[in-house]
Structures are given as structure tokens and as C-alpha cells.
Motif scaffolding. Structure first.
Motif, short mmCIF file in Angstrom:
data_model
loop_
_atom_site.label_atom_id
_atom_site.label_comp_id
_atom_site.label_asym_id
_atom_site.label_seq_id
_atom_site.Cartn_x
_atom_site.Cartn_y
_atom_site.Cartn_z
N ASP A 181 82.25 46.11 27.35
CA ASP A 181 83.19 45.09 26.88
C ASP A 181 84.16 44.63 27.96
OD1 ASP A 181 82.05 45.05 24.39
OD2 ASP A 181 83.54 46.36 23.46
N PHE A 182 84.74 43.46 27.73
CA PHE A 182 85.80 42.89 28.55
C PHE A 182 86.94 43.91 28.70
CE2 PHE A 182 89.70 40.41 28.99
CZ PHE A 182 89.35 39.48 29.94
N PRO A 183 87.55 44.01 29.88
CA PRO A 183 87.46 43.13 31.05
C PRO A 183 86.42 43.56 32.08
CG PRO A 183 89.28 44.63 31.37
CD PRO A 183 88.68 44.96 30.01
N HIS A 184 85.59 44.56 31.71
CA HIS A 184 84.62 45.10 32.67
C HIS A 184 83.35 44.25 32.62
CE1 HIS A 184 87.52 48.28 32.90
NE2 HIS A 184 87.43 48.43 31.60
N SER A 185 83.18 43.41 33.64
CA SER A 185 82.17 42.36 33.57
C SER A 185 81.53 42.13 34.93
CB SER A 185 82.82 41.05 33.08
OG SER A 185 81.97 39.95 33.30
N LEU A 186 80.21 42.25 34.99
CA LEU A 186 79.50 41.95 36.24
C LEU A 186 79.58 40.46 36.54
CD1 LEU A 186 77.74 43.00 38.54
CD2 LEU A 186 75.72 42.59 37.09
N GLY A 187 79.51 39.63 35.51
CA GLY A 187 79.61 38.19 35.71
C GLY A 187 80.96 37.79 36.28
N LEU A 188 82.03 38.37 35.74
CA LEU A 188 83.37 38.04 36.23
C LEU A 188 83.62 38.64 37.61
CD1 LEU A 188 85.43 38.31 32.94
CD2 LEU A 188 84.83 36.23 34.20
N TYR A 190 81.29 38.87 39.95
CA TYR A 190 80.62 37.92 40.84
C TYR A 190 81.43 36.64 40.96
CZ TYR A 190 76.52 36.18 43.37
OH TYR A 190 75.68 35.72 44.35
N SER A 191 81.99 36.18 39.84
CA SER A 191 82.82 34.98 39.86
C SER A 191 84.10 35.18 40.66
CB SER A 191 83.15 34.53 38.43
OG SER A 191 81.99 34.05 37.78
N GLU A 205 78.64 29.80 41.94
CA GLU A 205 77.94 31.08 42.07
C GLU A 205 76.61 30.93 42.80
OE1 GLU A 205 81.08 31.80 39.16
OE2 GLU A 205 79.64 30.16 39.42
N TYR A 206 75.93 29.77 42.60
CA TYR A 206 74.68 29.51 43.31
C TYR A 206 74.90 29.48 44.82
CZ TYR A 206 73.08 27.74 38.76
OH TYR A 206 72.75 27.61 37.43
N LYS A 207 76.06 28.92 45.22
CA LYS A 207 76.36 28.83 46.64
C LYS A 207 76.53 30.22 47.24
CE LYS A 207 78.93 24.51 46.05
NZ LYS A 207 80.15 23.79 46.41
N ILE A 282 78.54 41.31 47.82
CA ILE A 282 78.58 41.27 46.35
C ILE A 282 77.18 41.06 45.78
CG2 ILE A 282 79.11 38.80 46.23
CD1 ILE A 282 80.22 41.66 43.83
N GLN A 283 76.30 40.43 46.56
CA GLN A 283 74.91 40.28 46.09
C GLN A 283 74.23 41.65 46.03
OE1 GLN A 283 73.37 37.57 44.87
NE2 GLN A 283 71.56 38.82 44.47
N VAL A 284 74.44 42.46 47.05
CA VAL A 284 73.86 43.82 47.06
C VAL A 284 74.39 44.64 45.89
CG1 VAL A 284 73.97 46.02 48.31
CG2 VAL A 284 73.30 43.94 49.51
N VAL A 285 75.68 44.54 45.63
CA VAL A 285 76.29 45.28 44.51
C VAL A 285 75.69 44.81 43.18
CG1 VAL A 285 78.44 45.67 43.24
CG2 VAL A 285 78.42 45.79 45.76
N THR A 286 75.57 43.51 43.02
CA THR A 286 75.01 42.95 41.78
C THR A 286 73.59 43.46 41.55
OG1 THR A 286 76.37 40.96 41.98
CG2 THR A 286 74.40 40.80 40.60
#
Length: 613
Positions: A181-188, A190-191, A205-207, A282-286
Motif C-alpha cells: 500500500d501507499f506510500p510504498h510504491s515502485l511506480g512513485l 520511478y517517477s 518515464e519513457y525518457k 533506477i532501471q536496475v533497481v526496478t
């Protein structure tokens, strides 16, 4: 006949999707009609299109389903604020007027909008239902997939509370298993790095993903040591000391800046090597988080198929690694994995969960190639062109494909507009700009003279599905451009050893394969396989190009310029064609040559029309 309309709106990427007897009839994002990228407003035009495509009125609809539950989202906002008092007061005050005006009373707002759209009185409107955000994502991932039984993983910024959720899909049933649950978010997370690298959140995020191969993951350990506590099973907690998105008006804070030794990069400023290294890190972490989650889910559920949705599922580099190195035999990713796809998921929730309808999986899937938007006939196109005195030729398909193959082989860049518009963020051969992948200059020309965007951004190859494994380390279908795969060793060019002194994006100009325009600096490519069953004309064009050149591949990028949504109508396509340095435009069987067009006049600089992404 059962008709269900799904809607996503009011956060970002508003969209509508229509099911008729459980079959996906139409789906489209509002941005394509309003021409405002990521338009979050009520999707009036998208709804009108979906109904028109099916020949229906709103009065024919049995239920309208919204893709999340605003009251639960409001609860999260309040609880987050109360847990952090007095921190976050500014963001709370900024958010409240919007909530009190629109979002808190969303049921009333939706009824008002639907009534205005249809002319129906409120009591005459279809039943209004609400799905949970992550259930909508999960439904969009599993129900259209070809699997009878599959694990489902949803990863995004945040829904109501969930940021990561795991489900088991069996026939027509989705069972929630566990969530983070929020606030723990892989999407956020990366953002946050998207913001720190100077790109726009929910758009750039694509960039960041495209920039990563230019860098070294020097900061990965710093991220693991300070920002994210990642467990062996893939579950994680973020150290909120470094982030402001829960209580502030920005993604990161001063502690984050101190940790990485500099403030965020200013938008549009020069990209430095450290920015590339940040992106790589951050890509490696993701990828590590996704891989660990996948292994845990596979062990827990003992299934060999995985479905993915949510914004993180658009990270095609992580998807490619998951497919090649992960525990699942097959994965299927919803092509509209972000919030737009939530509209489709919400409709599917109502069909299967609310109405209890049975499900028969369809192969290759139920998405119809994602070609779910408007189409325009040659007659409609000619009427528009005649109205503006634009000269054109009308050519039958066999001759047209040979002609286009010749033009492409001579390094002409062509706008390709045919069939139904794609649903989701990718152009897949309906609204595309195409070119010769063998050309060493094609990548930079397309970026700088056609798209007017950063030179480092890679382009994707569209390849005949039956030739994909000859050119890429990939087996099977990848119709939605959501898998990154390495270029085959046999197609790579030997290195001359002169690259060591090159800096960052300078490496881009070094040809790496027989198809340099679609080969990234790490020898990877974001592959789209093209199938005659879903897009016969695009497949036949690729076939004609292969017969002429021996190469069954074309560069495929979206038909738009930077900051603009993908084109929808012939008017959009012609305007974009004339504003850029494209050489030819083909719309269905109509071919236009730039040199023969009348002078294009506009008031002011049109580049100021679109907000940069």
C-alpha cells in the motif's frame, strides 16, 4: 444484448471502452479527440466515439462503470495528511478545492456529464457502478489474455491505497491475494527519479528508460541502502525521509538532493553523464524488484502464466528481462497498461464479476491487436483533402505497397495512417511514422526533424512476426511493443574500438547493427511483431519492403510531434505532415507528396501549441 461502458477520468489519461455481449467493441483515450496530451477530463468525445462505433445510444447501455472508488481515495488523502500533521498542509490545501468541487461527489458529477452528453434525465441514465482501481487493472490484464489460469501482477503509482497487487485469475474469476500500500510504491519511486532527472512525471518515464543504457548503474547501491528496503520476496518499503509526494508538492526533497549530491536537473537543460547514470541505476533497481516479485508469485501460485498491468508494466526493458530470465513460461501485458486501460478493466469487472458472465479465452488475445479506435474511409479522406485543395494520388494496394517500399528504401520518411486507431500509448501501424531501419541517419533525422524531441530517444522496429527470431533474441509474439529484446549477434556490426572516448549520447551515432535506426546503444530494441490477422496492410507493406531490400523491418514511431497526442483524424494527420519534414503521407489508399502540397501557413510558431512532455 448486454452493453457496458467503462470510464476512466479525473486523474490522468481519461478514456472510454465499450463491451457488447462481453466483446470489446471500441476503446479510445480522450486525448486523441481533445488534442491535449494525457487529458484527464470527462471523456465525452471518447464515449461518443465508442457508442457511434457500435451504432448505439447511451440509452442502450446497461451499466456505466467507473474505474476506481473516489471515496476510498479521499480516505487515503485524509489519513496521509493526519498521519503527517503539520507536514503536508500546503498540498492538502491545494488538493481540497478539487476534491470538494468534483471528486468527492463524483457520482453526481458523472450523472451530470452523462445527462448532458445524452440528453437523458438522471433517472433515465444507465446503472452507475464503481470498480476498485487495482481490480480494474487486474481485469484489464487477465480477462483479455489468452490464459485460462494465470497470476496477475499490477504495479503503478497508487490506486485508492494499493500500489502493488497480486491476483489469481481462473476462468472468469479474479481473486485478490496480497498487496503493498501507499506510500510504498515502485511506480512513485520511478517517477521520483523521472522528476529528479528533469522530466515530467506521468509522461517522461519513457525518457528515463530510454536514457538508462547510456549510463552505468553507479547509484544502485545508494538507492538500495537508503531509499528502498527490498526483501528477498520482492516486497519493499520506501524511506519516506527522502520523498515529498505523500505530503508535499514535489516528488523529492532536500534530503534526496543531499544524498545524490545535487538538486534536480532543470527541464530542457543539458543532459549530463550523471543523469544517465541515475537513469541506469533506477532501471536496475526496478528490474530487481520486478524479478523478485515474479519469483515469489510463481512459487506461491504454482502457475506458469503471468499477466501484467499498471503503469510500471509499460517498462518494456523490465518486461523483456522478465520474459527471458524470469520463472514464467508466458507473460501477457495489457497494451493500455496505464489508467486508460482502467476503463476497459472496469467494464470487464462489471461483465464478469457483477453480471457473472462466463469467459472463454481467445487466442492470441481479445484485444484485436489494440486497433479499437476510429477508422476513416478513403472517401472521407478524399472529401477532406479536396476541401483544402491538397493534391494526391489514389492507388490500389498492390501498386501502393510496392511504391511505398521503394520510397522507404530511398530513405524517405512516411506518415502511415490506416485502419482503426490504436488504444494505449503505442502506435502499432495504424497511426505511425515509418522509415528504413538500415539507414544510419534515420534515428537522428526522425528525432530532430520529425518528432522535434531529444536526440537520445530510441525508435522501435516493426517486424514481420515470422521473421522476428532471425533478427532479435526473441521467440513468439510481441504485438504491442512492450518487450525489449537484444538484436541477434549475427546482425550486429563489429566494434572498431573507438567508442571509449565518446560521451553519453555521442555513442548514438555509432552504427551497431544492420538496422542501426532501431538498435539502442546496448544492442537492444523495443520489438513489435506484425501479424496479418490483426493488421494485414501493415504486414503486406513489411513484406513488400523485405522483397525489395531483404529486410522485413521498418522503423515505427507514433504519428505525432513531441507534446502532441497521436493523431486521430485525417485533419490531424495532414496538419502534422505539413508541420514536419516528413516526405510522404499515405492515408488508406491516398498518397500525398510533400513537394506537391500548397504552402502551409499558420499564425505564430505552432511548436508553442503543445506543452512539452
Amino acid at each position: 444484448m448486454s452493453v457496458i461502458l467503462g470510464i476512466s477520468a479525473y486523474y490522468h489519461d481519461a478514456a472510454a471502452a465499450l463491451l457488447v455481449n462481453g466483446e470489446i467493441e471500441a476503446a479510445a483515450q480522450e486525448e486523441r479527440f481533445s488534442r491535449q496530451k494525457h487529458d484527464a477530463g470527462f471523456p465525452r468525445h471518447a464515449i461518443e466515439y465508442c457508442l457511434a462505433e457500435a451504432g448505439l445510444q447511451l440509452s442502450d447501455v446497461d451499466a456505466v462503470v467507473f474505474y476506481d472508488k473516489p471515496l476510498v481515495k479521499f480516505e487515503r488523502l485524509l489519513e496521509t495528511y493526519l498521519a503527517n500533521v503539520p507536514q503536508g498542509f500546503r498540498s492538502f490545501v491545494a488538493a481540497m478545492p478539487v476534491w470538494l468541487k468534483d471528486k468527492l461527489y463524483l457520482k453526481t458529477t458523472l450523472k451530470q456529464e452523462l445527462s448532458a452528453l445524452s440528453g437523458l434525465k438522471k433517472r433515465e441514465l444507465p446503472k452507475l457502478l464503481f470498480s476498485e482501481h487495482h481490480r480494474s487493472h487486474a481485469a484489464s490484464a487477465f480477462y483479455p489474455s489468452p490464459f485460462e489460469r494465470a497470476a496477475v501482477l499490477c504495479l503503478d503509482g497508487v490506486g485508492e491505497w494499493a500500489t502493488t497487487s497480486v491476483w489469481l485469475g481462473e476462468q472468469a474469476r479474479l481473486t485478490p491475494l496480497w498487496e503493498i500500500d501507499f506510500p510504498h510504491s515502485l511506480g512513485l519511486l520511478y517517477s521520483a527519479f523521472t522528476y529528479y532527472a528533469g522530466f515530467k512525471v506521468n509522461s517522461g518515464e519513457y525518457k528515463l528508460m530510454g536514457l538508462a543504457p547510456y549510463g552505468d548503474p553507479k547509484y544502485a547501491d545508494l538507492i538500495f541502502d537508503h531509499l528502498i528496503d527490498l526483501k528477498e520476496d520482492g516486497t519493499f518499503h520506501l524511506n519516506m525521509k527522502y520523498f515529498d509526494y505523500a505530503t508535499g508538492l514535489t516528488m523529492t526533497n532536500r534530503a534526496f538532493d543531499e544524498l545524490f549530491g545535487a538538486p534536480p536537473r532543470q527541464a530542457e537543460s543539458e543532459i549530463r553523464q550523471r543523469d544517465m547514470d541515475i537513469a541506469a541505476s533506477i532501471q536496475v533497481v526496478t528490474e530487481e524488484v520486478v524479478m523478485r516479485l515474479a519469483k515469489t508469485i510463481h512459487q506461491e501460485l504454482n502457475v506458469d502464466q503471468l499477466c501484467l498491468a499498471g503503469g510500471v508494466a509499460l517498462n518494456c526493458v523490465a518486461n523483456g528481462k522478465l520474459l527471458r530470465e524470469g520463472p514464467f513460461e508466458k507473460i501477457w501485458i495489457q497494451p493500455a497498461a496505464g489508467d486508460a486501460g482502467g476503463a476497459l478493466g472496469a467494464a470487464l469487472v462489471a461483465w464478469h464479476d457483477y453480471h457473472g458472465a462466463a469467459r472463454i479465452p481467445v487466442r492470441p488475445d481479445a484485444m484485436k491487436g489494440a486497433y479499437l479506435g476510429p477508422r476513416f474511409s478513403s472517401e472521407e479522406i478524399k472529401r477532406y483533402l479536396d476541401g483544402i485543395d491538397a493534391p494526391y494520388e489514389e492507388i490500389e494496394d498492390n501498386e501502393l505497397m510496392e511504391r511505398l517500399a521503394g520510397l522507404l528504401s530511398e530513405e524517405n520518411i512516411i506518415g502511415w495512417f490506416q485502419g482503426r486507431m490504436e488504444f494505449g500509448p503505442r502506435a502499432l501501424g495504424g497511426r505511425s511514422i515509418i522509415g528504413d531501419p538500415r539507414s544510419p541517419r534515420m534515428q537522428s533525422v526522425m528525432n530532430l526533424k520529425i518528432k522535434y524531441r531529444e536526440s537520445f530517444r530510441p525508435f522501435a522496429p516493426a517486424v514481420k512476426h515470422d521473421k522476428v527470431s532471425e533478427w532479435f533474441v526473441h521467440e513468439g509474439a510481441s504485438p504491442y511493443m512492450l518487450i525489449v529484446a537484444p538484436v541477434q549477434e549475427s546482425k550486429r556490426l563489429p566494434s572498431d574500438g573507438d567508442e571509449d572516448h565518446l560521451f553519453g549520447v555521442q555513442k548514438l551515432n555509432v552504427p551497431r547493427s544492420e538496422i542501426p535506426a532501431v538498435t539502442h546503444v546496448d544492442y537492444s530494441a523495443r520489438v513489435q511483431t506484425v501479424h496479418p490477422e490483426t493488421n494485414p496492410r501493415f504486414y503486406y507493406l513489411l513484406d513488400a519492403f523485405e522483397r525489395r531490400t531483404g529486410c522485413p523491418i521498418l522503423v515505427n514511431t507514433s504519428f505525432n510531434v513531441r507534446g502532441e497526442p497521436i493523431v486521430c483524424t485525417p485533419q490531424d494527420a495532414y496538419r502534422c505532415f505539413m508541420r514536419t519534414e516528413m516526405d510522404y503521407l499515405v492515408m488508406e489508399n491516398i498518397l500525398l507528396c510533400k513537394e506537391r502540397q500548397p504552402a502551409w501557413k499558420e499564425n505564430g510558431d505552432w511548436r508553442q501549441e503543445f506543452e512539452l512532455d
